[in-house]
Design a protein around this motif. Sequence first.
Motif, PDB file in Angstrom:
ATOM      1  N   VAL A 100      52.011 135.293  66.831  1.00  0.00           N
ATOM      2  CA  VAL A 100      51.622 134.355  67.877  1.00  0.00           C
ATOM      3  C   VAL A 100      51.113 133.097  67.198  1.00  0.00           C
ATOM      4  O   VAL A 100      50.493 133.159  66.146  1.00  0.00           O
ATOM      5  CB  VAL A 100      50.542 134.939  68.822  1.00  0.00           C
ATOM      6  N   MET A 101      51.404 131.947  67.800  1.00  0.00           N
ATOM      7  CA  MET A 101      50.988 130.678  67.221  1.00  0.00           C
ATOM      8  C   MET A 101      50.742 129.683  68.344  1.00  0.00           C
ATOM      9  O   MET A 101      51.553 129.556  69.266  1.00  0.00           O
ATOM     10  CB  MET A 101      52.060 130.146  66.271  1.00  0.00           C
ATOM     11  N   VAL A 102      49.607 128.981  68.258  1.00  0.00           N
ATOM     12  CA  VAL A 102      49.235 127.968  69.246  1.00  0.00           C
ATOM     13  C   VAL A 102      49.093 126.632  68.529  1.00  0.00           C
ATOM     14  O   VAL A 102      48.302 126.503  67.590  1.00  0.00           O
ATOM     15  CB  VAL A 102      47.918 128.318  69.964  1.00  0.00           C
ATOM     16  N   ALA A 103      49.866 125.633  68.970  1.00  0.00           N
ATOM     17  CA  ALA A 103      49.801 124.294  68.393  1.00  0.00           C
ATOM     18  C   ALA A 103      48.514 123.594  68.831  1.00  0.00           C
ATOM     19  O   ALA A 103      47.883 123.998  69.824  1.00  0.00           O
ATOM     20  CB  ALA A 103      51.013 123.472  68.820  1.00  0.00           C
ATOM     21  N   PRO A 104      48.117 122.542  68.128  1.00  0.00           N
ATOM     22  CA  PRO A 104      46.908 121.813  68.527  1.00  0.00           C
ATOM     23  C   PRO A 104      46.937 121.316  69.969  1.00  0.00           C
ATOM     24  O   PRO A 104      45.881 121.208  70.598  1.00  0.00           O
ATOM     25  CB  PRO A 104      46.871 120.640  67.538  1.00  0.00           C
ATOM     26  N   ASN A 105      48.129 121.046  70.520  1.00  0.00           N
ATOM     27  CA  ASN A 105      48.208 120.574  71.908  1.00  0.00           C
ATOM     28  C   ASN A 105      48.253 121.719  72.917  1.00  0.00           C
ATOM     29  O   ASN A 105      48.318 121.479  74.124  1.00  0.00           O
ATOM     30  CB  ASN A 105      49.411 119.651  72.101  1.00  0.00           C
ATOM     31  N   GLY A 106      48.243 122.963  72.439  1.00  0.00           N
ATOM     32  CA  GLY A 106      48.220 124.120  73.329  1.00  0.00           C
ATOM     33  C   GLY A 106      49.541 124.817  73.521  1.00  0.00           C
ATOM     34  O   GLY A 106      49.584 125.925  74.083  1.00  0.00           O
ATOM     35  N   ALA A 107      50.656 124.219  73.104  1.00  0.00           N
ATOM     36  CA  ALA A 107      51.946 124.911  73.190  1.00  0.00           C
ATOM     37  C   ALA A 107      51.865 126.195  72.380  1.00  0.00           C
ATOM     38  O   ALA A 107      51.262 126.237  71.307  1.00  0.00           O
ATOM     39  CB  ALA A 107      53.064 124.013  72.672  1.00  0.00           C
ATOM     40  N   THR A 108      52.482 127.251  72.888  1.00  0.00           N
ATOM     41  CA  THR A 108      52.286 128.589  72.333  1.00  0.00           C
ATOM     42  C   THR A 108      53.610 129.321  72.154  1.00  0.00           C
ATOM     43  O   THR A 108      54.498 129.217  73.000  1.00  0.00           O
ATOM     44  CB  THR A 108      51.374 129.418  73.263  1.00  0.00           C
ATOM     45  N   VAL A 109      53.718 130.073  71.066  1.00  0.00           N
ATOM     46  CA  VAL A 109      54.868 130.929  70.798  1.00  0.00           C
ATOM     47  C   VAL A 109      54.390 132.353  70.569  1.00  0.00           C
ATOM     48  O   VAL A 109      53.363 132.576  69.918  1.00  0.00           O
ATOM     49  CB  VAL A 109      55.645 130.464  69.545  1.00  0.00           C
ATOM     50  N   ALA A 110      55.129 133.305  71.113  1.00  0.00           N
ATOM     51  CA  ALA A 110      54.948 134.710  70.773  1.00  0.00           C
ATOM     52  C   ALA A 110      56.318 135.279  70.462  1.00  0.00           C
ATOM     53  O   ALA A 110      57.280 135.017  71.198  1.00  0.00           O
ATOM     54  CB  ALA A 110      54.299 135.485  71.913  1.00  0.00           C
ATOM     55  N   LEU A 111      56.436 136.021  69.377  1.00  0.00           N
ATOM     56  CA  LEU A 111      57.741 136.564  69.007  1.00  0.00           C
ATOM     57  C   LEU A 111      57.601 137.944  68.393  1.00  0.00           C
ATOM     58  O   LEU A 111      56.536 138.338  67.907  1.00  0.00           O
ATOM     59  CB  LEU A 111      58.482 135.617  68.058  1.00  0.00           C
ATOM     60  N   LYS A 112      58.715 138.664  68.424  1.00  0.00           N
ATOM     61  CA  LYS A 112      58.801 140.007  67.833  1.00  0.00           C
ATOM     62  C   LYS A 112      60.131 140.138  67.106  1.00  0.00           C
ATOM     63  O   LYS A 112      61.191 139.944  67.704  1.00  0.00           O
ATOM     64  CB  LYS A 112      58.696 141.060  68.934  1.00  0.00           C
ATOM     65  N   MET A 113      60.069 140.416  65.803  1.00  0.00           N
ATOM     66  CA  MET A 113      61.264 140.727  65.033  1.00  0.00           C
ATOM     67  C   MET A 113      61.586 142.204  65.240  1.00  0.00           C
ATOM     68  O   MET A 113      60.752 143.072  64.982  1.00  0.00           O
ATOM     69  CB  MET A 113      61.039 140.451  63.541  1.00  0.00           C
ATOM     70  N   LEU A 114      62.783 142.468  65.709  1.00  0.00           N
ATOM     71  CA  LEU A 114      63.119 143.829  66.111  1.00  0.00           C
ATOM     72  C   LEU A 114      63.093 144.803  64.941  1.00  0.00           C
ATOM     73  O   LEU A 114      62.738 145.975  65.109  1.00  0.00           O
ATOM     74  CB  LEU A 114      64.500 143.842  66.781  1.00  0.00           C
ATOM     75  N   ASP A 115      63.439 144.338  63.735  1.00  0.00           N
ATOM     76  CA  ASP A 115      63.453 145.240  62.592  1.00  0.00           C
ATOM     77  C   ASP A 115      62.069 145.455  61.983  1.00  0.00           C
ATOM     78  O   ASP A 115      61.915 146.202  61.017  1.00  0.00           O
ATOM     79  CB  ASP A 115      64.423 144.740  61.514  1.00  0.00           C
ATOM     80  N   GLY A 116      61.053 144.778  62.523  1.00  0.00           N
ATOM     81  CA  GLY A 116      59.694 144.968  62.039  1.00  0.00           C
ATOM     82  C   GLY A 116      59.347 144.181  60.798  1.00  0.00           C
ATOM     83  O   GLY A 116      58.237 144.304  60.278  1.00  0.00           O
ATOM     84  N   ASN A 117      60.263 143.343  60.315  1.00  0.00           N
ATOM     85  CA  ASN A 117      60.014 142.555  59.106  1.00  0.00           C
ATOM     86  C   ASN A 117      59.522 141.174  59.509  1.00  0.00           C
ATOM     87  O   ASN A 117      60.230 140.429  60.174  1.00  0.00           O
ATOM     88  CB  ASN A 117      61.293 142.441  58.279  1.00  0.00           C
ATOM     89  N   GLY A 118      58.317 140.829  59.078  1.00  0.00           N
ATOM     90  CA  GLY A 118      57.716 139.566  59.492  1.00  0.00           C
ATOM     91  C   GLY A 118      57.875 138.427  58.508  1.00  0.00           C
ATOM     92  O   GLY A 118      57.229 137.390  58.664  1.00  0.00           O
ATOM     93  N   ARG A 119      58.755 138.564  57.496  1.00  0.00           N
ATOM     94  CA  ARG A 119      58.823 137.546  56.454  1.00  0.00           C
ATOM     95  C   ARG A 119      59.251 136.179  56.977  1.00  0.00           C
ATOM     96  O   ARG A 119      58.930 135.158  56.379  1.00  0.00           O
ATOM     97  CB  ARG A 119      59.753 137.985  55.321  1.00  0.00           C
ATOM     98  N   ALA A 120      59.981 136.150  58.092  1.00  0.00           N
ATOM     99  CA  ALA A 120      60.429 134.868  58.651  1.00  0.00           C
ATOM    100  C   ALA A 120      59.645 134.468  59.891  1.00  0.00           C
ATOM    101  O   ALA A 120      59.886 133.409  60.465  1.00  0.00           O
ATOM    102  CB  ALA A 120      61.914 134.937  58.986  1.00  0.00           C
ATOM    103  N   ALA A 121      58.697 135.291  60.309  1.00  0.00           N
ATOM    104  CA  ALA A 121      58.037 135.073  61.597  1.00  0.00           C
ATOM    105  C   ALA A 121      57.290 133.753  61.661  1.00  0.00           C
ATOM    106  O   ALA A 121      57.334 133.053  62.684  1.00  0.00           O
ATOM    107  CB  ALA A 121      57.087 136.233  61.894  1.00  0.00           C
ATOM    108  N   THR A 122      56.596 133.385  60.598  1.00  0.00           N
ATOM    109  CA  THR A 122      55.787 132.163  60.620  1.00  0.00           C
ATOM    110  C   THR A 122      56.658 130.921  60.728  1.00  0.00           C
ATOM    111  O   THR A 122      56.391 130.032  61.546  1.00  0.00           O
ATOM    112  CB  THR A 122      54.905 132.082  59.363  1.00  0.00           C
ATOM    113  N   ILE A 123      57.712 130.835  59.929  1.00  0.00           N
ATOM    114  CA  ILE A 123      58.559 129.647  59.975  1.00  0.00           C
ATOM    115  C   ILE A 123      59.341 129.575  61.278  1.00  0.00           C
ATOM    116  O   ILE A 123      59.583 128.481  61.812  1.00  0.00           O
ATOM    117  CB  ILE A 123      59.503 129.584  58.746  1.00  0.00           C
ATOM    118  N   VAL A 124      59.730 130.712  61.833  1.00  0.00           N
ATOM    119  CA  VAL A 124      60.432 130.703  63.121  1.00  0.00           C
ATOM    120  C   VAL A 124      59.505 130.208  64.227  1.00  0.00           C
ATOM    121  O   VAL A 124      59.882 129.361  65.039  1.00  0.00           O
ATOM    122  CB  VAL A 124      60.981 132.106  63.456  1.00  0.00           C
ATOM    123  N   ALA A 125      58.271 130.712  64.256  1.00  0.00           N
ATOM    124  CA  ALA A 125      57.318 130.275  65.281  1.00  0.00           C
ATOM    125  C   ALA A 125      57.046 128.782  65.170  1.00  0.00           C
ATOM    126  O   ALA A 125      57.035 128.052  66.173  1.00  0.00           O
ATOM    127  CB  ALA A 125      56.021 131.064  65.164  1.00  0.00           C
TER     128      ALA A 125
END
Length: 332
Positions: free
Chosen positions: A265-290
């Motif tokens: 989960v990631m919230v930008a300074p202006n309040g825009a928000t992302v929540a994501l789930k990688m189906l394979d359980g690997n979070g190595r790309a989660a931060t850059i995708v968000a």
Amino acid sequence: MVLETLTISDAVELAVVERSGFVESRHVGAAIVLSPDGDTTAVHGNADALILPRSSLKPLQAVASVTAGAALEGDQLALGTASHTGTDRHAAVVREVLAAGGLNEDDLGCPVAWPSDSATRRQMISDNLAEARIRMNCSGKHALMLRACLATGWPIKNYLAPTHPLQVHIREVVERLTGEKVAHTAIDGCGAPVHAMTLTALARGVHRIGTASERSPFALHRVAGTLVRAVRESPWTIAGPGEPDTIAIETLGVFAKGGAEGVMVMVAPNGATVALKMLDGNGRAATIVAATMLARAGALAEADVVTLAAALQLTVLGGGEPVGTIRPGSAV
């Protein structure tokens, strides 16, 4: 009946691993983007499928513990929502939280663990020290929960049981913040209850925390605002040096909290928000995708996301030389 998360047919390509011009791996999953006002602006895959938020639930759990009476601030509060790397600095703050309540490490209900920070682990081994509960990445959350029990007069024994008054309170706060009834309760790796919910609900709950004002007339919102400020002021608390959440907060000024099994989960300074789930359980790309999703929503500068990508060390090596990268996929 066994509940389950999104299926392969529910998922879309969120990231790829490219080596020498060849895409050798794909990470599929689902994601949702909310505007600063909380409206849905983008959905990738099935955001209404159930997930276990894992440690991405910690901000909601921390807010609940404070509203139950654990009046912590600053680094002590930030450690309450952290998945820290177990450095001496992290452990010292957790010890402060425990000691101020007349507690010690033996009162923690999380399992013993080695710190994930390699330098700290090597030093502990050199010093003939053993694994410890306080080094476990969730020890700050557990210390906060114990302080909530003390403040409210609830027993500290069995404080992790789903039927314990603290965990009942946390569940109620989670439902209030997400606007959704808990679909299922599981046991997280640290021993605490973790509640199944949709990605949409998780995004909604984190958005409410990330956009809360410390001047709100509502105590829940004031606590949430204080928590977010504490984490942004001390990014080292949330994870540790070189860790994705810490890097993202330092680089972008966001509020970020990753969870096991590829949740972010990631919230930008202006309040825009992302929540994501990688189906394979690997979070190595989660931060850059968000972060990329927030940039494409106009909430972050593209140049800053490029800087983040470099800091996250997403380069794929071949013979010790860069030959590719981990990058957002076609659905982002």
